[in-house]
Design an enzyme around this catalytic site. Structure first.
Site, PDB file in Angstrom:
ATOM      1  N   CYS A  91       0.791  -1.231   0.000  1.00 42.26           N
ATOM      2  CA  CYS A  91       0.000   0.000   0.000  1.00 42.26           C
ATOM      3  C   CYS A  91       0.823   1.282   0.000  1.00 42.26           C
ATOM      4  O   CYS A  91       0.305   2.344  -0.318  1.00 42.26           O
ATOM      5  CB  CYS A  91      -0.939   0.017   1.209  1.00 42.26           C
ATOM      6  N   HIS A 359      -8.704   3.696  -2.550  1.00 42.14           N
ATOM      7  CA  HIS A 359      -7.296   3.402  -2.299  1.00 42.14           C
ATOM      8  C   HIS A 359      -6.720   2.605  -3.474  1.00 42.14           C
ATOM      9  O   HIS A 359      -6.647   1.375  -3.419  1.00 42.14           O
ATOM     10  CB  HIS A 359      -7.216   2.605  -0.983  1.00 42.14           C
ATOM     11  N   CYS A 389       0.023   2.596   6.476  1.00 44.67           N
ATOM     12  CA  CYS A 389       0.227   1.224   6.920  1.00 44.67           C
ATOM     13  C   CYS A 389       0.462   0.365   5.681  1.00 44.67           C
ATOM     14  O   CYS A 389       0.129   0.761   4.560  1.00 44.67           O
ATOM     15  CB  CYS A 389      -0.975   0.725   7.707  1.00 44.67           C
TER      16      CYS A 389
END
Length: 403
Positions: A91, A359, A389
């Site tokens: 991510c 996202h 994160c």
């Protein structure tokens, strides 16, 4: 060390990462190429103007495979002498691409880079590339692997965040994003995406749901309760690592978790000499970057130690930061960040985040850094921190200051 600067940022709108999303027709290569073209055109980049294109991309398979970064350069109008490299830090891939580029400049390995990332989640589903962390039972057992949603619920359990608190955070994210979009706060960096015929297809982030309220979220079922409590029973695995808890409180669902999205973002990074040679004015200076590994079971607590580490590297304290962008992978991730630093929510994700806007995995890190810089300029503030994160237990962070 040579100072590294942000000269410009460009991102696409974020589209719904499903087959009925507006950007489903646009491949990751085209998303990337349009973003690269927009950045190059805005800054009059011609010839071999940058050292490399460093491009975050998580699911590197099929049409997103085979060094997508190089494919994007060749599909774009950039000079073919500019190479490209794809990287994957899950991510945080987009932010890690930016951090690598900045540190290359700081170390003297080239005057300028383009860094950012892309993800077409509607076309290349998350997890379709497989991976040992989930698929190899020997590694999964050794690391006490559980899916991210179980980790997010474990954060809520460990740090005491209720379903109502997570839902309230999500409602606020939607309100902030809707207000920011209505007021044109994203217009400086957000480009208009076009189809192959040059016709505009998307000029705004399409996933924002301004009507979201506690009642509508309250009607949603927890997304990870079944996979946690029913075979294969991931809760039991997590509780082997965290035996102090009797059970995991499943509080996350589609409404308080990040949305699956398509999108791309690019940032132009260079030293002082690059700016002078191209008559460009720097907008921000990189102060420090960090990355760290964390417990792979709870998985998503990385923003806290990554922030501690980047602040130490910068010689700063949390009170020195004017604005924060903490990726909204799940509501509990940001709630834990706020709790750990006793941070003022009025300074964190002031324009909403991934819960409201989605996202796109490989792009999000560059998107939130772009949003952070635009907001620092809009509000005439000086210093910002972006952090995410990361799957399998990692964290990354970046501190910038306006020039």
């Amino acid at each position: 060390m040579t100072d590294a600067y942000i000269y410009d940022t460009v991102r696409t709108p974020r589209g719904k990462g499903k087959p009925d999303g507006t950007l489903h027709e646009v491949t990751a290569v085209r998303l990337s190429a349009q973003t690269l073209n927009a950045l190059a055109k805005r800054n009059n980049l011609e010839g071999h103007a940058v050292e490399d294109v460093i491009w975050g991309n998580v699911t590197q398979i099929g049409e997103q495979g085979a060094c997508l970064a190089r494919s994007a350069v060749l599909y774009s109008d950039l000079d073919e002498r500019i190479p490209g490299v794809s990287i994957n830090r899950f991510c945080a891939s987009g932010l890690e691409a930016v951090n690598i580029a900045a540190n290359q400049v700081r170390g003297g390995a080239g005057n300028a880079y383009i860094a950012g990332g892309v993800e077409s989640m509607s076309r290349v589903p998350m997890g379709s590339d497989g991976g040992a962390i989930a698929a190899d039972p020997t590694l999964a057992m050794k690391s006490y692997f559980v899916p991210q949603g179980i980790g997010a619920d474990l954060i809520a359990t460990k740090y005491g965040f209720s379903r109502d608190e997570c839902d309230a955070y999500a409602v606020e994210s939607q309100k902030r994003a809707a207000k920011a979009q209505a007021e044109g706060r994203f217009a400086k960096s957000r480009m208009v995406l076009k189809d192959q015929n040059g016709i505009d297809i998307l000029d705004r982030d399409e996933m924002i749901r301004a009507e979201t309220d506690m009642q509508s979220l309250g009607a949603l079922r927890p997304s990870f309760k079944e996979q946690g409590e029913v075979m294969p029973g991931f809760d039991a695995i997590a509780l082997m690592k965290y035996p102090q808890f009797e059970r995991i409180n499943h509080v996350h669902h589609a409404g308080n978790s990040s949305g699956i999205a398509d999108g791309s973002a690019a940032i132009l990074i260079g030293n002082k000499e690059f700016g002078e040679a191209h008559s460009l004015k720097p907008r921000a200076r990189f102060v420090a970057t960090s990355r760290i590994g964390t417990d792979p079971t709870i998985m998503l607590t990385g923003p806290v130690p990554a922030t501690e580490r980047v602040l130490q590297a910068a010689g700063m304290s949390i009170g020195d930061i004017d604005l924060f962008e903490v990726n909204e992978a799940f509501a509990s991730v940001v709630l834990r960040f706020l709790q750990a630093f006793d941070a003022d929510h009025a300074k964190v994700n002031v324009n909403g985040g991934a819960i409201a806007m989605g996202h796109p995995l490989g792009a999000t890190g560059a998107i939130i850094l772009s949003t952070l810089l635009d907001e620092l300029e809009r509000t005439d503030k000086e210093t910002g921190l972006a952090t995410l994160c990361i799957g399998s237990g990692m964290g990354a962070a970046t501190v910038i200051e306006r020039v």
